[in-house]
Design a protein around this motif. Structure first.
Motif, PDB file in Angstrom:
ATOM      1  N   GLU A  90      -1.032  11.999  -6.258  1.00  0.00           N
ATOM      2  CA  GLU A  90      -1.553  10.373  -7.446  1.00  0.00           C
ATOM      3  C   GLU A  90      -1.042   9.455  -6.515  1.00  0.00           C
ATOM      4  OE1 GLU A  90      -0.220  10.641 -11.387  1.00  0.00           O
ATOM      5  OE2 GLU A  90      -0.104  12.238 -11.854  1.00  0.00           O
ATOM      6  N   VAL A  91      -0.111   9.400  -5.293  1.00  0.00           N
ATOM      7  CA  VAL A  91       0.451   8.099  -4.909  1.00  0.00           C
ATOM      8  C   VAL A  91      -0.976   7.936  -3.946  1.00  0.00           C
ATOM      9  CG1 VAL A  91       1.749   7.369  -2.961  1.00  0.00           C
ATOM     10  CG2 VAL A  91       3.096   8.316  -5.188  1.00  0.00           C
ATOM     11  N   ARG A  92      -1.645   9.015  -3.469  1.00  0.00           N
ATOM     12  CA  ARG A  92      -2.612   8.893  -2.639  1.00  0.00           C
ATOM     13  C   ARG A  92      -4.014   8.197  -3.217  1.00  0.00           C
ATOM     14  NH1 ARG A  92      -0.513  14.203  -0.973  1.00  0.00           N
ATOM     15  NH2 ARG A  92       1.469  13.409   0.971  1.00  0.00           N
ATOM     16  N   GLU A  93      -4.133   9.104  -4.479  1.00  0.00           N
ATOM     17  CA  GLU A  93      -5.387   8.926  -4.950  1.00  0.00           C
ATOM     18  C   GLU A  93      -5.388   7.507  -5.445  1.00  0.00           C
ATOM     19  OE1 GLU A  93      -6.696  10.114  -9.042  1.00  0.00           O
ATOM     20  OE2 GLU A  93      -6.360  11.720  -7.790  1.00  0.00           O
ATOM     21  N   GLN A  94      -4.525   6.911  -6.351  1.00  0.00           N
ATOM     22  CA  GLN A  94      -3.666   5.492  -6.233  1.00  0.00           C
ATOM     23  C   GLN A  94      -4.300   4.295  -5.362  1.00  0.00           C
ATOM     24  OE1 GLN A  94      -3.937   4.688  -9.823  1.00  0.00           O
ATOM     25  NE2 GLN A  94      -3.528   6.104 -11.131  1.00  0.00           N
ATOM     26  N   PHE A  95      -3.630   4.599  -4.304  1.00  0.00           N
ATOM     27  CA  PHE A  95      -3.958   4.529  -2.530  1.00  0.00           C
ATOM     28  C   PHE A  95      -4.943   3.751  -2.636  1.00  0.00           C
ATOM     29  CE2 PHE A  95      -3.494   3.036   1.872  1.00  0.00           C
ATOM     30  CZ  PHE A  95      -2.807   2.124   1.659  1.00  0.00           C
ATOM     31  N   GLU A  96      -6.067   5.140  -3.230  1.00  0.00           N
ATOM     32  CA  GLU A  96      -7.209   5.427  -1.942  1.00  0.00           C
ATOM     33  C   GLU A  96      -8.009   4.002  -3.320  1.00  0.00           C
ATOM     34  OE1 GLU A  96      -9.030   9.023  -1.848  1.00  0.00           O
ATOM     35  OE2 GLU A  96      -7.661   9.432   0.121  1.00  0.00           O
ATOM     36  N   GLU A 147     -10.158   0.976  -2.596  1.00  0.00           N
ATOM     37  CA  GLU A 147     -11.936   0.695  -3.124  1.00  0.00           C
ATOM     38  C   GLU A 147     -12.126  -0.526  -3.854  1.00  0.00           C
ATOM     39  OE1 GLU A 147     -14.612   3.229  -5.091  1.00  0.00           O
ATOM     40  OE2 GLU A 147     -13.249   4.453  -4.940  1.00  0.00           O
ATOM     41  N   GLU A 148     -10.577  -1.002  -4.654  1.00  0.00           N
ATOM     42  CA  GLU A 148     -10.880  -1.914  -5.407  1.00  0.00           C
ATOM     43  C   GLU A 148     -11.025  -3.056  -4.672  1.00  0.00           C
ATOM     44  OE1 GLU A 148      -7.827  -3.936  -8.836  1.00  0.00           O
ATOM     45  OE2 GLU A 148      -7.885  -2.139  -8.558  1.00  0.00           O
ATOM     46  N   ASN A 149     -10.382  -3.211  -3.329  1.00  0.00           N
ATOM     47  CA  ASN A 149     -10.228  -4.904  -2.760  1.00  0.00           C
ATOM     48  C   ASN A 149     -11.243  -4.485  -1.110  1.00  0.00           C
ATOM     49  OD1 ASN A 149      -8.163  -5.915  -3.828  1.00  0.00           O
ATOM     50  ND2 ASN A 149      -7.204  -3.720  -3.771  1.00  0.00           N
ATOM     51  N   ASP A 150     -11.443  -3.264  -1.555  1.00  0.00           N
ATOM     52  CA  ASP A 150     -12.950  -3.215  -0.334  1.00  0.00           C
ATOM     53  C   ASP A 150     -11.918  -3.441   0.994  1.00  0.00           C
ATOM     54  OD1 ASP A 150     -14.955  -2.686   1.363  1.00  0.00           O
ATOM     55  OD2 ASP A 150     -15.363  -4.697   0.892  1.00  0.00           O
ATOM     56  N   TRP A 151     -10.347  -2.617   1.493  1.00  0.00           N
ATOM     57  CA  TRP A 151     -10.217  -2.784   2.523  1.00  0.00           C
ATOM     58  C   TRP A 151      -9.517  -1.704   2.967  1.00  0.00           C
ATOM     59  CZ3 TRP A 151      -4.778  -4.071  -0.771  1.00  0.00           C
ATOM     60  CH2 TRP A 151      -4.979  -5.240  -1.250  1.00  0.00           C
ATOM     61  N   PHE A 152     -11.102  -1.122   3.093  1.00  0.00           N
ATOM     62  CA  PHE A 152     -11.154   0.170   3.499  1.00  0.00           C
ATOM     63  C   PHE A 152     -11.573  -0.143   5.736  1.00  0.00           C
ATOM     64  CE2 PHE A 152     -12.364   2.776   0.162  1.00  0.00           C
ATOM     65  CZ  PHE A 152     -10.865   3.273   0.123  1.00  0.00           C
ATOM     66  N   PHE A 179       3.369   5.418   7.328  1.00  0.00           N
ATOM     67  CA  PHE A 179       2.361   5.492   8.439  1.00  0.00           C
ATOM     68  C   PHE A 179       0.889   6.816   8.155  1.00  0.00           C
ATOM     69  CE2 PHE A 179       4.547   3.767  12.169  1.00  0.00           C
ATOM     70  CZ  PHE A 179       5.311   2.556  11.221  1.00  0.00           C
ATOM     71  N   ASN A 180       1.816   7.630   7.238  1.00  0.00           N
ATOM     72  CA  ASN A 180       0.654   8.532   6.941  1.00  0.00           C
ATOM     73  C   ASN A 180      -0.977   8.433   6.201  1.00  0.00           C
ATOM     74  OD1 ASN A 180       2.384   8.894   5.295  1.00  0.00           O
ATOM     75  ND2 ASN A 180       1.517  10.924   4.653  1.00  0.00           N
ATOM     76  N   LEU A 181       0.114   7.183   5.320  1.00  0.00           N
ATOM     77  CA  LEU A 181      -1.086   6.879   4.420  1.00  0.00           C
ATOM     78  C   LEU A 181      -1.985   5.797   4.661  1.00  0.00           C
ATOM     79  CD1 LEU A 181       1.244   5.574   1.171  1.00  0.00           C
ATOM     80  CD2 LEU A 181      -0.742   7.272   0.649  1.00  0.00           C
ATOM     81  N   LEU A 182      -1.690   5.571   5.697  1.00  0.00           N
ATOM     82  CA  LEU A 182      -2.656   4.372   6.234  1.00  0.00           C
ATOM     83  C   LEU A 182      -2.716   4.917   7.427  1.00  0.00           C
ATOM     84  CD1 LEU A 182      -0.328   1.830   7.328  1.00  0.00           C
ATOM     85  CD2 LEU A 182      -1.844   1.794   5.404  1.00  0.00           C
ATOM     86  N   ASP A 183      -2.894   6.590   8.158  1.00  0.00           N
ATOM     87  CA  ASP A 183      -3.878   7.226   8.806  1.00  0.00           C
ATOM     88  C   ASP A 183      -4.730   7.461   8.759  1.00  0.00           C
ATOM     89  OD1 ASP A 183      -2.085   6.451  11.305  1.00  0.00           O
ATOM     90  OD2 ASP A 183      -0.617   8.069  10.584  1.00  0.00           O
ATOM     91  N   ILE A 209       0.242  -7.369  -1.021  1.00  0.00           N
ATOM     92  CA  ILE A 209       1.635  -6.075  -0.877  1.00  0.00           C
ATOM     93  C   ILE A 209       1.121  -4.866  -1.692  1.00  0.00           C
ATOM     94  CG2 ILE A 209       3.798  -6.362  -0.734  1.00  0.00           C
ATOM     95  CD1 ILE A 209       3.985  -9.033  -0.963  1.00  0.00           C
ATOM     96  N   VAL A 210       1.987  -4.166  -1.262  1.00  0.00           N
ATOM     97  CA  VAL A 210       1.435  -2.706  -2.011  1.00  0.00           C
ATOM     98  C   VAL A 210       2.594  -1.814  -1.705  1.00  0.00           C
ATOM     99  CG1 VAL A 210       0.235  -0.727  -1.895  1.00  0.00           C
ATOM    100  CG2 VAL A 210      -0.948  -2.380  -1.553  1.00  0.00           C
ATOM    101  N   ILE A 211       3.260  -2.011  -3.330  1.00  0.00           N
ATOM    102  CA  ILE A 211       5.671  -1.103  -2.551  1.00  0.00           C
ATOM    103  C   ILE A 211       4.657   0.081  -3.717  1.00  0.00           C
ATOM    104  CG2 ILE A 211       7.486  -1.353  -3.320  1.00  0.00           C
ATOM    105  CD1 ILE A 211       5.899  -3.448  -1.361  1.00  0.00           C
ATOM    106  N   LEU A 212       5.647   1.147  -2.686  1.00  0.00           N
ATOM    107  CA  LEU A 212       5.648   2.635  -2.796  1.00  0.00           C
ATOM    108  C   LEU A 212       7.518   2.707  -2.754  1.00  0.00           C
ATOM    109  CD1 LEU A 212       4.643   5.638  -3.279  1.00  0.00           C
ATOM    110  CD2 LEU A 212       5.314   5.575  -1.099  1.00  0.00           C
ATOM    111  N   ALA A 213       7.623   2.704  -5.069  1.00  0.00           N
ATOM    112  CA  ALA A 213       8.637   3.200  -5.275  1.00  0.00           C
ATOM    113  C   ALA A 213       8.989   4.137  -5.809  1.00  0.00           C
ATOM    114  CB  ALA A 213       9.178   1.472  -5.795  1.00  0.00           C
TER     115      ALA A 213
END
Length: 199
Positions: free
Chosen positions: A56-62, A66-71, A83-87, A135-139
């Motif tokens: 779900e973290v990966r899905e929400q990050f994507e 998508e919402e912000n057009d940051w691809f 780094f794996n989330l970014l990779d 900023i995107v925070i993972l906690a």
């Protein structure tokens, strides 16, 4: 953490309406620490995304990308564990000149004011105003504490003698409309919190 299931989980419409009205008009002194953090964080303008597992973290990050057009854009991240989330999303995070967003973890989440506590382990030597506006925070849910002093105690215990430097909080996640001396010098950030259930 039944709060998150109440807010985000399924239920009958009547109980959802009751929970929603309780949530919108709570008595902060009567709320549990996790509920108080959620209330104050959202009141400060933060965007809160609850995740039950890493998928779900990966899905929400994507979804955020998508919402912000940051691809296919530059991002800032100092933590190898992220780094794996970014990779996975083919985002550049080394030798960047104009990052669109900053991806990080945090030391703790502070419920008394809905702020996020950072140290040099996440933000290096940068001051909040030097970080990207987004900023995107993972906690995790276990990182929610009642006060900043609790957060400092946890840092002291966690790092024993190798204390991190540059300990700071970010509290405002949208421009304050009525600025006063309490908000002077603060910088508003567009902040997304991916909160992973670990309790």
């Amino acid at each position: 953490m039944s709060l998150f299931r109440k807010i985000f989980g399924a239920g009958n419409e009547e109980s959802e309406n009751e929970n929603q009205s309780e949530y919108n008009n709570p008595k902060p002194s009567s709320l549990a620490v996790d509920e108080l953090f959620t209330f104050n964080f959202k009141k400060n303008g933060g965007k809160f995304l609850y995740c039950e597992n890493l998928n779900e973290v990966r899905e929400q990050f994507e979804n955020i990308l998508e919402e912000n057009d940051w691809f296919e854009c530059e991002s800032l991240c100092f933590e190898p564990k992220l780094f794996n989330l970014l990779d996975e999303n083919k985002l550049t995070y080394t030798n960047v000149s104009s990052p669109k967003f900053f991806l990080a973890s945090c030391e703790n989440l502070i419920s008394e004011d809905g702020s996020v506590l950072f140290s040099s382990n996440q933000i290096k030597h940068y001051k909040p105003f030097e970080l990207p506006d987004n900023i995107v925070i993972l906690a995790t849910t276990s990182q929610i504490l009642e006060s900043k002093s609790d957060g400092l105690r946890v840092i002291k215990k966690k790092y024993d003698r190798e204390y991190p430097t540059n300990i700071t909080t970010i509290k405002y996640f949208e421009k304050v409309q009525d600025e006063d001396f309490l908000t002077y010098g603060s910088c508003a950030k567009n902040l997304y919190l991916l909160l992973l259930e670990d309790l």
